[in-house]
Design a protein around this motif. Structure first.
Motif, PDB file in Angstrom:
ATOM      1  N   TYR A   4       2.107  -5.271  -4.790  1.00 48.66           N
ATOM      2  CA  TYR A   4       3.223  -4.548  -5.406  1.00 48.66           C
ATOM      3  C   TYR A   4       4.423  -4.571  -4.469  1.00 48.66           C
ATOM      4  N   ARG A   5       5.614  -4.636  -5.036  1.00 49.26           N
ATOM      5  CA  ARG A   5       6.856  -4.589  -4.274  1.00 49.26           C
ATOM      6  C   ARG A   5       7.177  -3.133  -3.925  1.00 49.26           C
ATOM      7  N   PRO A   6       8.003  -2.905  -2.900  1.00 48.95           N
ATOM      8  CA  PRO A   6       8.376  -1.534  -2.539  1.00 48.95           C
ATOM      9  C   PRO A   6       8.989  -0.754  -3.701  1.00 48.95           C
ATOM     10  N   GLU A   7       9.733  -1.425  -4.562  1.00 50.53           N
ATOM     11  CA  GLU A   7      10.348  -0.750  -5.709  1.00 50.53           C
ATOM     12  C   GLU A   7       9.288  -0.213  -6.671  1.00 50.53           C
ATOM     13  N   GLU A   8       8.205  -0.960  -6.837  1.00 52.43           N
ATOM     14  CA  GLU A   8       7.129  -0.515  -7.723  1.00 52.43           C
ATOM     15  C   GLU A   8       6.379   0.669  -7.120  1.00 52.43           C
ATOM     16  N   ILE A   9       6.162   0.640  -5.812  1.00 54.42           N
ATOM     17  CA  ILE A   9       5.494   1.751  -5.123  1.00 54.42           C
ATOM     18  C   ILE A   9       6.391   2.988  -5.176  1.00 54.42           C
ATOM     19  N   ALA A  10       7.685   2.783  -4.964  1.00 54.72           N
ATOM     20  CA  ALA A  10       8.635   3.909  -5.008  1.00 54.72           C
ATOM     21  C   ALA A  10       8.632   4.559  -6.384  1.00 54.72           C
ATOM     22  N   GLU A  11       8.582   3.741  -7.429  1.00 50.66           N
ATOM     23  CA  GLU A  11       8.561   4.292  -8.784  1.00 50.66           C
ATOM     24  C   GLU A  11       7.290   5.105  -9.017  1.00 50.66           C
ATOM     25  N   ALA A  12       6.161   4.605  -8.527  1.00 43.02           N
ATOM     26  CA  ALA A  12       4.897   5.324  -8.697  1.00 43.02           C
ATOM     27  C   ALA A  12       4.899   6.639  -7.920  1.00 43.02           C
ATOM     28  N   LEU A  13       5.540   6.657  -6.753  1.00 41.92           N
ATOM     29  CA  LEU A  13       5.572   7.863  -5.918  1.00 41.92           C
ATOM     30  C   LEU A  13       6.718   8.796  -6.281  1.00 41.92           C
ATOM     31  N   GLY A  14       7.687   8.303  -7.022  1.00 41.10           N
ATOM     32  CA  GLY A  14       8.841   9.128  -7.371  1.00 41.10           C
ATOM     33  C   GLY A  14       9.804   9.284  -6.212  1.00 41.10           C
ATOM     34  N   VAL A  61      10.233   3.892   1.113  1.00 42.29           N
ATOM     35  CA  VAL A  61       8.997   3.110   1.239  1.00 42.29           C
ATOM     36  C   VAL A  61       9.163   2.050   2.320  1.00 42.29           C
ATOM     37  N   LYS A  62      10.276   1.304   2.289  1.00 38.31           N
ATOM     38  CA  LYS A  62      10.491   0.246   3.280  1.00 38.31           C
ATOM     39  C   LYS A  62      10.672   0.815   4.686  1.00 38.31           C
ATOM     40  N   ASP A  63      11.361   1.946   4.784  1.00 35.11           N
ATOM     41  CA  ASP A  63      11.568   2.570   6.093  1.00 35.11           C
ATOM     42  C   ASP A  63      10.246   3.010   6.700  1.00 35.11           C
ATOM     43  N   ARG A  64       9.390   3.639   5.892  1.00 35.06           N
ATOM     44  CA  ARG A  64       8.085   4.075   6.394  1.00 35.06           C
ATOM     45  C   ARG A  64       7.203   2.889   6.771  1.00 35.06           C
ATOM     46  N   ALA A  65       7.271   1.817   6.006  1.00 33.28           N
ATOM     47  CA  ALA A  65       6.490   0.617   6.327  1.00 33.28           C
ATOM     48  C   ALA A  65       7.008  -0.010   7.623  1.00 33.28           C
ATOM     49  N   ARG A  66       8.324  -0.079   7.770  1.00 35.12           N
ATOM     50  CA  ARG A  66       8.927  -0.651   8.974  1.00 35.12           C
ATOM     51  C   ARG A  66       8.486   0.107  10.222  1.00 35.12           C
ATOM     52  N   ARG A  67       8.375   1.428  10.108  1.00 32.98           N
ATOM     53  CA  ARG A  67       7.969   2.256  11.248  1.00 32.98           C
ATOM     54  C   ARG A  67       6.454   2.409  11.353  1.00 32.98           C
ATOM     55  N   ASN A  68       5.700   1.663  10.547  1.00 35.25           N
ATOM     56  CA  ASN A  68       4.229   1.695  10.537  1.00 35.25           C
ATOM     57  C   ASN A  68       3.676   3.094  10.281  1.00 35.25           C
ATOM     58  N   LEU A  69       4.325   3.836   9.389  1.00 35.22           N
ATOM     59  CA  LEU A  69       3.848   5.164   9.026  1.00 35.22           C
ATOM     60  C   LEU A  69       3.012   5.153   7.757  1.00 35.22           C
ATOM     61  N   ILE A  70       3.086   4.058   7.007  1.00 40.85           N
ATOM     62  CA  ILE A  70       2.264   3.915   5.806  1.00 40.85           C
ATOM     63  C   ILE A  70       1.610   2.536   5.846  1.00 40.85           C
ATOM     64  N   GLU A 101      -3.952   5.240  -0.250  1.00 43.27           N
ATOM     65  CA  GLU A 101      -3.927   5.752   1.122  1.00 43.27           C
ATOM     66  C   GLU A 101      -2.614   6.472   1.419  1.00 43.27           C
ATOM     67  N   ILE A 102      -1.499   5.956   0.916  1.00 40.39           N
ATOM     68  CA  ILE A 102      -0.200   6.622   1.114  1.00 40.39           C
ATOM     69  C   ILE A 102      -0.231   8.004   0.470  1.00 40.39           C
ATOM     70  N   ILE A 103      -0.785   8.081  -0.714  1.00 42.13           N
ATOM     71  CA  ILE A 103      -0.885   9.379  -1.393  1.00 42.13           C
ATOM     72  C   ILE A 103      -1.765  10.323  -0.582  1.00 42.13           C
ATOM     73  N   ARG A 104      -2.879   9.827  -0.081  1.00 39.97           N
ATOM     74  CA  ARG A 104      -3.782  10.665   0.709  1.00 39.97           C
ATOM     75  C   ARG A 104      -3.111  11.131   2.005  1.00 39.97           C
ATOM     76  N   LEU A 105      -2.352  10.259   2.647  1.00 37.41           N
ATOM     77  CA  LEU A 105      -1.683  10.620   3.901  1.00 37.41           C
ATOM     78  C   LEU A 105      -0.653  11.732   3.714  1.00 37.41           C
ATOM     79  N   HIS A 106      -0.008  11.757   2.556  1.00 34.55           N
ATOM     80  CA  HIS A 106       1.043  12.746   2.325  1.00 34.55           C
ATOM     81  C   HIS A 106       0.570  13.948   1.513  1.00 34.55           C
ATOM     82  N   GLU A 107      -0.717  14.048   1.334  1.00 32.57           N
ATOM     83  CA  GLU A 107      -1.263  15.184   0.590  1.00 32.57           C
ATOM     84  C   GLU A 107      -1.212  16.430   1.466  1.00 32.57           C
ATOM     85  N   GLU A 108      -0.845  17.532   0.885  1.00 31.85           N
ATOM     86  CA  GLU A 108      -0.810  18.801   1.595  1.00 31.85           C
ATOM     87  C   GLU A 108      -1.783  19.755   0.937  1.00 31.85           C
TER      88      GLU A 108
END
Length: 125
Positions: free
Chosen positions: A26-36, A42-51, A69-76
């Motif tokens: 999936y492209r970052p735009e598709e992931i961004a749409e799924a995450l809202g 998405v690209k910034d977090r990937a660049r910094r190896n946070l996701i 995994e991204i959803i799980r990492l940001h779950e509160e």
């Protein structure tokens, strides 16, 4: 010579790695749409190896597993279990008057702003 036919349990296993189905990327735009959120986030977090992500050339790509995994990492989750509304009692002092509640994350000391740099160097505006 006759080859034995594959058993039902091994019929779906690939013989070569190239026979395995490739995961959907999936492209970052598709992931961004799924995450809202924005594709920039998405690209910034990937660049910094946070996701978790896959790097193909200079492009960031994500699998369905990465998204989960991204959803799980940001779950509160709540810090403590909620109490029933009827059992909440305000703390009181020794004389019985109610005391104000303090938020546990509020710092005891207040922060003070530093003076502007122009005042340090004697410059005036």
């Amino acid at each position: 010579m006759h080859r034995p036919s594959p058993t039902p349990a091994t019929a779906h296993l690939p013989h070569n790695p190239s026979d395995a189905p490739l995961p959907r990327l999936y492209r970052p735009e598709e992931i961004a749409e799924a995450l809202g959120c924005s594709a920039w986030w998405v690209k910034d977090r990937a660049r910094r190896n946070l996701i978790p992500h896959t790097r193909v050339g200079r492009a960031y790509r994500f699998t369905a597993g990465h998204l989960a995994e991204i959803i799980r990492l940001h779950e509160e989750t709540p810090a403590r279990p909620a109490q029933p509304a009827g059992n909440v009692a305000a703390p009181s002092s020794r004389d019985g008057s109610p005391q104000p509640r303090h938020h546990p994350t509020t710092p005891a000391n207040r922060l003070r702003a530093r003076p502007p740099r122009r005042a340090q160097y004697g410059a005036t505006a």
